[in-house]
Design an enzyme around this catalytic site. Structure first.
Site, PDB file in Angstrom:
ATOM      1  N   ASP A 116      -7.185  20.224 -12.966  1.00 39.11           N
ATOM      2  CA  ASP A 116      -7.582  18.945 -13.555  1.00 39.11           C
ATOM      3  C   ASP A 116      -7.266  19.026 -15.048  1.00 39.11           C
ATOM      4  O   ASP A 116      -7.894  19.774 -15.788  1.00 39.11           O
ATOM      5  CB  ASP A 116      -9.082  18.706 -13.306  1.00 39.11           C
ATOM      6  N   TYR A 130     -16.280  18.868 -13.566  1.00 37.10           N
ATOM      7  CA  TYR A 130     -16.752  17.476 -13.662  1.00 37.10           C
ATOM      8  C   TYR A 130     -17.685  17.171 -12.493  1.00 37.10           C
ATOM      9  O   TYR A 130     -17.368  17.487 -11.340  1.00 37.10           O
ATOM     10  CB  TYR A 130     -15.532  16.539 -13.648  1.00 37.10           C
ATOM     11  N   ARG A 173       0.842  -1.199   0.000  1.00 34.38           N
ATOM     12  CA  ARG A 173       0.000   0.000   0.000  1.00 34.38           C
ATOM     13  C   ARG A 173       0.876   1.247   0.000  1.00 34.38           C
ATOM     14  O   ARG A 173       0.405   2.351  -0.278  1.00 34.38           O
ATOM     15  CB  ARG A 173      -0.963   0.002   1.200  1.00 34.38           C
ATOM     16  N   LYS A 227      -9.108   7.992 -18.683  1.00 35.44           N
ATOM     17  CA  LYS A 227      -9.514   8.570 -19.979  1.00 35.44           C
ATOM     18  C   LYS A 227      -8.383   8.449 -21.001  1.00 35.44           C
ATOM     19  O   LYS A 227      -7.931   7.365 -21.275  1.00 35.44           O
ATOM     20  CB  LYS A 227      -9.944  10.024 -19.771  1.00 35.44           C
TER      21      LYS A 227
HETATM   22  N1  PLP Z   1     -11.834  14.663 -13.931  1.00 38.98           N
HETATM   23  C1  PLP Z   1     -12.521  14.667 -15.087  1.00 38.98           C
HETATM   24  C2  PLP Z   1     -12.442  15.864 -15.993  1.00 38.98           C
HETATM   25  C3  PLP Z   1     -13.311  13.563 -15.443  1.00 38.98           C
HETATM   26  O1  PLP Z   1     -13.994  13.586 -16.587  1.00 38.98           O
HETATM   27  C4  PLP Z   1     -13.375  12.456 -14.550  1.00 38.98           C
HETATM   28  C5  PLP Z   1     -14.201  11.282 -14.858  1.00 38.98           C
HETATM   29  O2  PLP Z   1     -15.011  11.284 -15.766  1.00 38.98           O
HETATM   30  C6  PLP Z   1     -12.654  12.508 -13.355  1.00 38.98           C
HETATM   31  C7  PLP Z   1     -11.875  13.619 -13.093  1.00 38.98           C
HETATM   32  C8  PLP Z   1     -12.704  11.381 -12.367  1.00 38.98           C
HETATM   33  O3  PLP Z   1     -11.915  10.327 -12.799  1.00 38.98           O
HETATM   34  P1  PLP Z   1     -12.171   8.778 -12.413  1.00 38.98           P
HETATM   35  O4  PLP Z   1     -13.482   8.404 -13.044  1.00 38.98           O
HETATM   36  O5  PLP Z   1     -10.983   8.084 -12.977  1.00 38.98           O
HETATM   37  O6  PLP Z   1     -12.255   8.718 -10.929  1.00 38.98           O
END
Ligand code: PLP
Length: 345
Positions: free
Chosen positions: A163, A92, A41, A188
């Site tokens: 992000d 998001y 971990r 993604k």
């Molecule tokens: N940030 C963005 C812009 C996203 O589109 C997403 C998920 O769709 C996330 C963060 C969260 O990522 P995860 O689904 O891998 O937890």
């Protein structure tokens, strides 16, 4: 070196004659006593290729997490109780759900603002401890002045997190502007094949890197070795995948803008995401999702397959235009995608 070369050359592990060209995947939960690492971990060598490649591309040190939201949570958990987070109202929806949950339990104070308005942002920043930026945003694809926001956040004494999921380090490197931390949903484009859930946070300052690793270890948001391997393998081809998807996205944007059943098209000028509003609202948009045959009706994005989704169907997305469709452009041929879309429209 060019990022496309870095993505291929970094994270190879040992390079002695006879060594494997790819770093082995280490399936273990524990290590023989007496070494630097005792428990998986805290660390797993399987994370390192992914971390080295992504860190090299972003210009910092990457810390791998079990998901994008695990990475976001780790960043937010570095804040003291009662801290103020300023974030865009069109971030998001998972990030907004996380912030709302923390606020409802009095862990944080959250101020969601329209970051396109500079004065509103300046005002909100005055008492911010963390300025959260998402550019381009999901799914409105708004572009924010990352450089200006980093400066503003720092003038106010706030940490600035970006992000960078939609831009990827190939189109935007927030650490170059002085951002304190970059967050990714590696699920993604980075992993890129819709077969992995994973995330990462990238930073330059040692105290932030240590804080992220400590959060990962304490909260346990660790990626599995197989996921880390797949995400590193995905990163190797990010440059060609992005280039191809982007070329197709540009062409689809132009054709969609010309289509009589489409009211608005949003495209930030780079990347693989296009969102557009269908005339006739939610019902018409749902019909498009039902009619496509090549394109996959599904949530998520950044895979080799093109996906489409009406975003206002989700609880926290009711502020969006009802007919807004988010299209994640993949690697199919542009003419096959256009035939599919045009027929569905
Ligand atoms: N940030 C963005 C812009 C996203 O589109 C997403 C998920 O769709 C996330 C963060 C969260 O990522 P995860 O689904 O891998 O937890």
């Amino acid at each position: 070196m060019d990022p496309s070369t870095l993505a291929v050359t970094l994270g190879r592990g040992a390079e002695n004659p006879g060594d494997p060209v790819n770093a082995p995947v280490t399936f273990t939960s524990t290590y023989r006593a007496g070494g630097d690492v005792t428990y998986a971990r805290d660390d797993n060598p399987s994370w390192h290729p992914f971390e080295e490649i992504l860190g090299g591309l972003e210009g910092g040190t990457a810390v791998a997490f079990a998901s994008g939201l695990a990475a976001a949570s780790a960043v937010i958990e570095t804040l003291p109780a009662g801290a103020v987070v300023v974030a865009p109202a069109d971030a998001y929806n998972g990030t907004r759900r996380l912030l709302a949950d923390l606020e409802s339990r009095k862990r944080l104070r959250v101020n969601l603002i329209d970051m396109r308005g500079w004065e509103e942002t300046e005002e909100a920043c005055e008492d911010a401890d963390l300025l959260w930026v998402e550019s381009p945003s999901n799914p409105l694809l708004s572009i924010f002045d990352v450089d200006g926001l980093v400066q503003l956040g720092h003038q106010c004494g706030a940490l600035v997190a970006v992000d960078n999921t939609f831009a990827t380090p190939l189109r935007q490197r927030p650490l170059d502007f002085g951002a304190d931390v970059v967050v990714h949903s590696a699920t993604k484009l980075l992993a890129g094949h819709s077969d992995v859930v994973m995330g990462a946070a990238v930073a330059v300052q040692d105290d932030m890197i240590d804080a992220l690793r400590t959060r990962r270890s304490l909260h346990g948001g660790v990626p599995g070795p197989m996921e880390a391997f797949l995400a590193a393998r995905g990163l190797r081809t990010l440059a060609v995948r992005l280039e191809r998807a982007e070329t197709t996205a540009v062409e689809l944007e132009v054709r969609l803008a010309d289509h009589s059943a489409v009211e608005v098209v949003r495209y930030p000028g780079f990347g693989s995401m296009v969102s557009f509003d269908v005339e006739g609202g939610a019902k018409a948009a749902d019909r498009v999702c039902e009619q496509v045959q090549v394109i996959v009706p599904a949530t998520s994005l950044g895979g080799v397959e093109t996906t489409i989704e009406r975003r206002s169907k989700w609880a926290l997305e009711t502020h969006l235009p009802p007919g807004l469709l988010r299209l994640s452009v993949g690697l199919e041929h542009v003419e096959d995608l256009w035939d599919d879309l045009a027929r569905a429209l």
